[in-house]
Motif scaffolding. Structure first.
Motif, PDB file in Angstrom:
ATOM      1  N   VAL A  38     -42.712  37.130  35.064  1.00 26.94           N
ATOM      2  CA  VAL A  38     -42.909  39.207  34.522  1.00 26.94           C
ATOM      3  C   VAL A  38     -44.356  39.306  35.183  1.00 26.94           C
ATOM      4  N   GLU A  39     -45.528  38.103  35.673  1.00 28.54           N
ATOM      5  CA  GLU A  39     -47.138  37.929  36.159  1.00 28.54           C
ATOM      6  C   GLU A  39     -46.902  38.349  37.775  1.00 28.54           C
ATOM      7  N   ALA A  40     -45.704  37.806  37.917  1.00 28.58           N
ATOM      8  CA  ALA A  40     -45.324  37.407  39.590  1.00 28.58           C
ATOM      9  C   ALA A  40     -45.400  39.297  40.213  1.00 28.58           C
ATOM     10  N   THR A  41     -45.408  39.085  41.150  1.00 31.91           N
ATOM     11  CA  THR A  41     -45.259  39.729  42.492  1.00 31.91           C
ATOM     12  C   THR A  41     -44.465  40.166  43.108  1.00 31.91           C
ATOM     13  N   ILE A  42     -43.208  40.468  43.126  1.00 34.03           N
ATOM     14  CA  ILE A  42     -42.080  40.312  44.175  1.00 34.03           C
ATOM     15  C   ILE A  42     -42.205  41.267  45.397  1.00 34.03           C
ATOM     16  N   LEU A  43     -41.885  40.650  46.564  1.00 36.55           N
ATOM     17  CA  LEU A  43     -41.990  40.801  48.051  1.00 36.55           C
ATOM     18  C   LEU A  43     -40.696  40.694  48.930  1.00 36.55           C
ATOM     19  N   VAL A  44     -39.950  41.665  48.923  1.00 35.34           N
ATOM     20  CA  VAL A  44     -38.751  41.139  50.042  1.00 35.34           C
ATOM     21  C   VAL A  44     -39.065  42.079  51.477  1.00 35.34           C
ATOM     22  N   VAL A  45     -38.723  41.206  52.298  1.00 32.14           N
ATOM     23  CA  VAL A  45     -39.276  41.640  53.971  1.00 32.14           C
ATOM     24  C   VAL A  45     -38.061  41.736  54.153  1.00 32.14           C
ATOM     25  N   ASP A  46     -37.496  43.201  54.412  1.00 30.26           N
ATOM     26  CA  ASP A  46     -36.327  43.414  54.933  1.00 30.26           C
ATOM     27  C   ASP A  46     -36.374  43.417  56.261  1.00 30.26           C
ATOM     28  N   ASP A  47     -35.551  42.109  57.191  1.00 29.88           N
ATOM     29  CA  ASP A  47     -35.882  42.050  58.177  1.00 29.88           C
ATOM     30  C   ASP A  47     -33.848  42.545  59.256  1.00 29.88           C
ATOM     31  N   GLY A  48     -34.342  44.202  58.845  1.00 26.87           N
ATOM     32  CA  GLY A  48     -33.936  45.022  60.024  1.00 26.87           C
ATOM     33  C   GLY A  48     -32.450  44.687  58.990  1.00 26.87           C
ATOM     34  N   SER A  49     -32.178  45.412  58.044  1.00 30.21           N
ATOM     35  CA  SER A  49     -30.920  44.862  57.794  1.00 30.21           C
ATOM     36  C   SER A  49     -30.409  46.535  57.735  1.00 30.21           C
TER      37      SER A  49
ATOM     38  N   HIS B 108     -38.825  45.500  58.058  1.00 26.50           N
ATOM     39  CA  HIS B 108     -39.228  45.438  60.131  1.00 26.50           C
ATOM     40  C   HIS B 108     -37.872  46.338  60.641  1.00 26.50           C
ATOM     41  N   PRO B 109     -38.687  46.872  61.823  1.00 29.76           N
ATOM     42  CA  PRO B 109     -37.753  48.079  62.398  1.00 29.76           C
ATOM     43  C   PRO B 109     -36.073  47.295  63.233  1.00 29.76           C
ATOM     44  N   TYR B 110     -36.399  46.126  63.044  1.00 26.14           N
ATOM     45  CA  TYR B 110     -35.220  45.450  63.876  1.00 26.14           C
ATOM     46  C   TYR B 110     -35.531  44.326  63.687  1.00 26.14           C
ATOM     47  N   PRO B 111     -34.146  43.787  63.308  1.00 21.25           N
ATOM     48  CA  PRO B 111     -34.108  41.662  63.131  1.00 21.25           C
ATOM     49  C   PRO B 111     -35.201  41.264  64.071  1.00 21.25           C
ATOM     50  N   LYS B 112     -36.254  40.565  63.575  1.00 25.29           N
ATOM     51  CA  LYS B 112     -37.146  39.593  64.336  1.00 25.29           C
ATOM     52  C   LYS B 112     -36.439  38.311  64.383  1.00 25.29           C
ATOM     53  N   GLY B 113     -36.241  37.969  63.005  1.00 26.03           N
ATOM     54  CA  GLY B 113     -35.953  36.551  62.522  1.00 26.03           C
ATOM     55  C   GLY B 113     -36.485  36.035  61.419  1.00 26.03           C
ATOM     56  N   ASN B 114     -35.834  34.417  61.163  1.00 25.66           N
ATOM     57  CA  ASN B 114     -36.226  34.607  59.003  1.00 25.66           C
ATOM     58  C   ASN B 114     -37.454  33.926  59.442  1.00 25.66           C
ATOM     59  N   GLY B 115     -38.448  33.720  60.557  1.00 29.33           N
ATOM     60  CA  GLY B 115     -39.270  33.164  60.573  1.00 29.33           C
ATOM     61  C   GLY B 115     -40.319  34.213  60.952  1.00 29.33           C
ATOM     62  N   ALA B 116     -39.945  35.345  62.018  1.00 28.24           N
ATOM     63  CA  ALA B 116     -40.700  36.687  61.197  1.00 28.24           C
ATOM     64  C   ALA B 116     -41.023  36.785  60.522  1.00 28.24           C
ATOM     65  N   ALA B 117     -39.870  36.498  59.574  1.00 31.59           N
ATOM     66  CA  ALA B 117     -40.135  37.885  58.043  1.00 31.59           C
ATOM     67  C   ALA B 117     -40.838  36.647  56.896  1.00 31.59           C
ATOM     68  N   ILE B 118     -40.538  35.740  57.133  1.00 33.25           N
ATOM     69  CA  ILE B 118     -41.693  35.058  56.805  1.00 33.25           C
ATOM     70  C   ILE B 118     -43.437  35.134  56.856  1.00 33.25           C
ATOM     71  N   LYS B 119     -43.909  34.942  57.866  1.00 30.92           N
ATOM     72  CA  LYS B 119     -45.127  34.952  58.929  1.00 30.92           C
ATOM     73  C   LYS B 119     -45.307  36.678  58.414  1.00 30.92           C
ATOM     74  N   THR B 120     -44.630  38.330  57.672  1.00 32.19           N
ATOM     75  CA  THR B 120     -44.902  39.208  57.696  1.00 32.19           C
ATOM     76  C   THR B 120     -44.626  39.106  56.287  1.00 32.19           C
ATOM     77  N   GLY B 121     -44.489  37.859  55.160  1.00 35.47           N
ATOM     78  CA  GLY B 121     -44.724  38.190  53.639  1.00 35.47           C
ATOM     79  C   GLY B 121     -45.525  37.319  53.495  1.00 35.47           C
ATOM     80  N   ALA B 122     -46.126  36.528  53.937  1.00 33.79           N
ATOM     81  CA  ALA B 122     -47.391  35.973  54.391  1.00 33.79           C
ATOM     82  C   ALA B 122     -47.938  36.508  54.388  1.00 33.79           C
ATOM     83  N   ARG B 123     -48.582  37.284  55.089  1.00 40.83           N
ATOM     84  CA  ARG B 123     -49.566  38.357  55.271  1.00 40.83           C
ATOM     85  C   ARG B 123     -49.855  39.054  54.481  1.00 40.83           C
ATOM     86  N   ALA B 124     -48.615  39.634  53.886  1.00 42.03           N
ATOM     87  CA  ALA B 124     -48.769  40.984  52.726  1.00 42.03           C
ATOM     88  C   ALA B 124     -48.636  40.709  51.989  1.00 42.03           C
TER      89      ALA B 124
END
Length: 295
Positions: A32-43, A61-77
């Motif tokens: 309940v108290e956590a912030t949930i963030l989904v990184v949509d990798d060009g779906s 993401h505007p286009y598929p960049k890969g799982n690692g790129a999605a993880i990096k985006t999520g970690a930064r955000a």
């Protein structure tokens, strides 16, 4: 009074609308108290719409960049002091999060959900993961229970120190696990059972990604502990040279060019290993400073 750390849950997703429809209600009910963030990798399906419908933050993401790129985006955000990474395909159970957090609160920098027997997607995947885990354990001189699990709890500021190392594609778990071990951070494993995918198809190709796994292990191993690779290779050249010299001396009574080449190769490989060891130390020169600044 110690402030409770804010927790962010980062879920990389590519065409995982069906899985998210099942996962998000369970996750929001438990965390309940956590912030949930989904990184949509060009779906190209309804991944983003499902997130919006459940009131979950989404970065696309505007286009598929890969799982690692999605993880990096999520970690930064992510805004949390602690980040939980998990997959959207139903193979990671939200009910296991509390157990991972309990272990994490004992003072670890990263806790990984280690899949037990029967949790791997196929015998070939289980065997490959075991072989790679053993090789990686030898490289970092620490036991690695599950090298490729994407279900983990990390201290955010320390995870971000290694974002520049993470590949955009497959496999970020391998890289971050070995990086944490070589940096001297505390890593623990919690046994979990991972059910089969509830939806979608895997983007993992056994042969192609198996080669990538091996290359990533070698790359990270040589990056942080090059002598673990160069010293055995150097010793191999030297011992082969000794054996070949013994053979040619007994059979022809002479020292051959091949023996000389093997000895020279042994010396050069050893020297390259020493230089690489000094270069690898540069990766740690600012790590304590960045850790303080990120506090």
């Amino acid at each position: 009074m110690t402030r409770s750390p804010h927790i962010s849950i980062v879920i990389p997703a590519r065409n995982e609308a069906a899985g998210l429809r099942t996962l998000l209600p369970r996750l929001t009910g438990l965390m309940v108290e956590a912030t949930i963030l989904v990184v949509d990798d060009g779906s190209v399906d309804d991944t983003r719409a499902v997130c919006v419908a459940h009131g979950v933050a989404v970065v696309s993401h505007p286009y598929p960049k890969g799982n690692g790129a999605a993880i990096k985006t999520g970690a930064r955000a992510a805004k949390g002091d602690v980040i939980i990474f998990m997959d959207a395909d139903g193979q990671h159970k939200p009910e296991d999060i509390n157990e991972l957090l309990t272990k994490f609160n004992e003072g670890y920098d990263m806790v990984v959900g280690a899949r037990q027997t029967g949790s791997q997607a196929g015998l070939h995947r289980a065997v490959a993961n075991d072989v790679f885990s053993r090789f990686a354990s030898w490289m970092v001189m620490q036991p690695i229970a599950d090298l490729t699990s994407g279900f983990r709890v990390v201290r955010a500021r320390r995870f971000r120190q290694f974002l520049y190392l993470l590949p955009n594609g497959f496999s970020y778990p391998t890289t971050i696990t070995m990086s944490f071990f070589r940096a001297g951070y505390s890593v623990a494993y919690v046994p979990i059972h991972s059910p089969s995918r509830s939806s979608g198809v895997s983007h993992i190709h056994p042969i192609r990604d198996g080669v990538r796994f091996l290359l990533i292990i070698i790359k990270i191993g040589t990056l942080f502990s090059p002598q673990r690779l160069f010293l055995p290779v150097s010793a191999g050249f030297f011992l082969t040279g000794v054996a070949y010299y013994g053979y040619t001396y007994l059979s022809a009574g002479r020292f051959t060019n091949m023996s000389a080449l093997l000895f020279i190769s042994a010396i050069f490989t050893f020297l390259v290993g020493i230089v690489s060891e000094q270069v690898s130390a540069l990766h740690f020169k600012d790590i304590d400073t960045s850790d303080t600044e990120g506090s």
